[in-house]
Enzyme design. Structure first.
Site, PDB file in Angstrom:
ATOM      1  N   GLU A   1       0.846  -1.150   0.063  1.00  0.00           N
ATOM      2  CA  GLU A   1      -0.165  -0.257   0.034  1.00  0.00           C
ATOM      3  C   GLU A   1       1.028   1.235   0.127  1.00  0.00           C
ATOM      4  OE1 GLU A   1      -4.148  -1.612   1.730  1.00  0.00           O
ATOM      5  OE2 GLU A   1      -2.733  -0.910   3.289  1.00  0.00           O
TER       6      GLU A   1
ATOM      7  N   CYS B   1       0.742  -3.389  15.125  1.00  0.00           N
ATOM      8  CA  CYS B   1       0.862  -3.136  13.840  1.00  0.00           C
ATOM      9  C   CYS B   1       0.205  -4.272  12.746  1.00  0.00           C
ATOM     10  CB  CYS B   1       2.205  -2.799  13.221  1.00  0.00           C
ATOM     11  SG  CYS B   1       2.549  -2.694  11.504  1.00  0.00           S
TER      12      CYS B   1
HETATM   13  S1  SF4 Z   1       5.762  -4.254  12.204  1.00  0.00           S
HETATM   14 FE1  SF4 Z   1       6.833  -2.385  13.122  1.00  0.00          FE
HETATM   15  S2  SF4 Z   1       8.278  -2.134  11.917  1.00  0.00           S
HETATM   16 FE2  SF4 Z   1       7.043  -3.355  10.594  1.00  0.00          FE
HETATM   17  S3  SF4 Z   1       5.775  -2.016   9.583  1.00  0.00           S
HETATM   18 FE3  SF4 Z   1       4.962  -2.426  11.377  1.00  0.00          FE
HETATM   19  S4  SF4 Z   1       5.586  -0.547  12.898  1.00  0.00           S
HETATM   20 FE4  SF4 Z   1       7.007  -0.791  11.222  1.00  0.00          FE
END
Ligand code: SF4
Length: 387
Positions: A92, A119
């Site tokens: 994305e 995340c």
């Molecule tokens: S897991 Fe952590 S380092 Fe990887 S994209 Fe998500 S926020 Fe960024």
């Protein structure tokens, strides 16, 4: 013969390629300008190149765009594209318009191996690094598509800022990242100033040092916690590069950085890292130790994480503690919420070729402190609360 994608090259790389075709460097510069400044992909259009070179290029090279899988536009003007990068993976890219700038949030990997707890990308696992051409193609497409879509005058730019904050940890794809940054900065390319190109990292310390030496641009560090115990849990890379080492590398980076501060990103997670005590710890950690700005993000955690965004008043109170202590602090405006384009929400489609996803799903739950119904403090975790 396999066609070479010219988006893979910075100007030096393109000059080396042209040299193999028996062409001088100034031809590479002309070609580079056609591709990046004018958005041309058809060699026949490139009128100031000799016909013989245009024909030669058509036989061996191409400007290969990414395939658009979908586009979503938010009511606030934010646009999110999903690009198919093959093999079942899609990444994305997000355009965020503001009064005085147009920012493009660019992905560097299909998935991510860091596995930050909150995340969405992290929860999908990791498939592969993007190539330089795939990173650059996001900017190439967005800039030239938006110029037409927004009816911009000749010479007007759609993208004024790039943030490497999309899917992936850019510093874990270093060899593809650096040439892509050079294309962004090159006056014959997009001509962005180093201050307007930001690499955001979860803290890959050795690569922060290399970036300082190779291509210093603005640096944002995803801190998210004011102590190692909590950061080990939220950002697992912290176990390898703990906070003290990370801050030391930030100070080394400042010697060459185009801005005189590092931006610390701090995702505000309800009951996890957002108390006044956490704010005081953060003050103690950074004040007088690193020239920095703290950017508090009312983040949208991945639904699988069981975490929630901090309430507005807690974010404001947290900011006040930092500001009263003299730490420059901003609260990020959330954009593109209605199209899942806000921070923490980018997910794309990823074929997990590692065990990252499995590791995340078997991780012990995090402790969450939330106010109980009687106003008292209640400590529990996701599994206990389900019981
Ligand atoms: S897991 Fe952590 S380092 Fe990887 S994209 Fe998500 S926020 Fe960024």
């Amino acid at each position: 013969m396999k066609s070479v994608n010219l988006l893979e090259f910075d100007l030096d790389g393109l000059a080396a390629f042209c040299e193999q075709l028996g062409e001088k460097r100034f031809r590479a510069t002309q070609l580079f300008r056609w591709i990046h400044q004018k958005g041309a992909s058809d060699f026949a259009q490139m009128s100031d190149l000799a016909k013989s070179l245009r024909e030669k290029l058509a036989g061996v090279a191409e400007v290969k765009p990414l395939t658009i899988a979908s586009e979503q536009a938010s009511t606030d003007g934010t646009i999110k594209w999903l690009f198919d990068v093959g093999g079942g993976d899609a990444v994305e890219t997000v355009f965020i318009p503001e009064d005085d700038r147009g920012t493009l949030c660019v992905s560097s990997q299909a998935g991510c191996a860091v596995g930050c707890r909150f995340c969405s990308t992290g929860h999908q696992g990791f498939s592969r690094n993007l190539t330089t051409g795939e990173i650059v193609a996001q900017l190439w497409f967005a800039e030239h598509h938006l110029r037409k879509r927004l009816n911009l005058a000749d010479g007007e730019r759609a993208i004024t800022n790039v943030v490497m904050m999309g899917m992936g940890e850019p510093l874990q794809n270093y060899s593809a990242l650096v040439p892509a940054l050079r294309v962004m900065l090159d006056d014959h390319g997009y001509g962005l100033s180093r201050r307007r190109v930001t690499v955001s990292t979860s803290g890959v310390v050795p690569m922060i040092d290399r970036l300082r030496d190779d291509c210093p641009v603005a640096l944002a560090v995803s801190l998210h916690a004011p102590n190692d115990l909590l950061r080990d849990d939220l950002v697992p890379l912290n176990r390898k590069y703990p906070i003290a080492e990370l801050l030391a590398s930030c100070n080394r980076y400042l010697d060459a950085a185009p801005r005189d501060f590092i931006t610390f990103e701090y995702c505000m997670l309800d009951g996890v890292n957002d108390t006044p005590e956490h704010a005081r710890q953060l003050v103690h950690l950074v004040r007088d130790r690193v020239s920095c700005k703290c950017n508090l993000i009312p983040c949208n955690p991945s639904p699988e994480s069981g975490l929630r965004r901090s309430p507005r008043e807690r974010v404001t109170a947290f900011a006040r503690v930092l500001q009263d202590a003299g730490v420059v602090t901003t609260i990020r405006k959330t954009r593109g919420d209605d199209i899942d384009a806000a921070c923490g929400q980018l997910a794309g489609e990823v074929q997990d070729r590692t065990r990252v996803k499995e590791r995340i799903s078997t991780r012990a739950p995090i402790r969450i402190h939330r106010e109980g119904p009687q106003g008292g403090s209640d400590t529990y975790n996701k599994q206990e609360s389900k019981a």
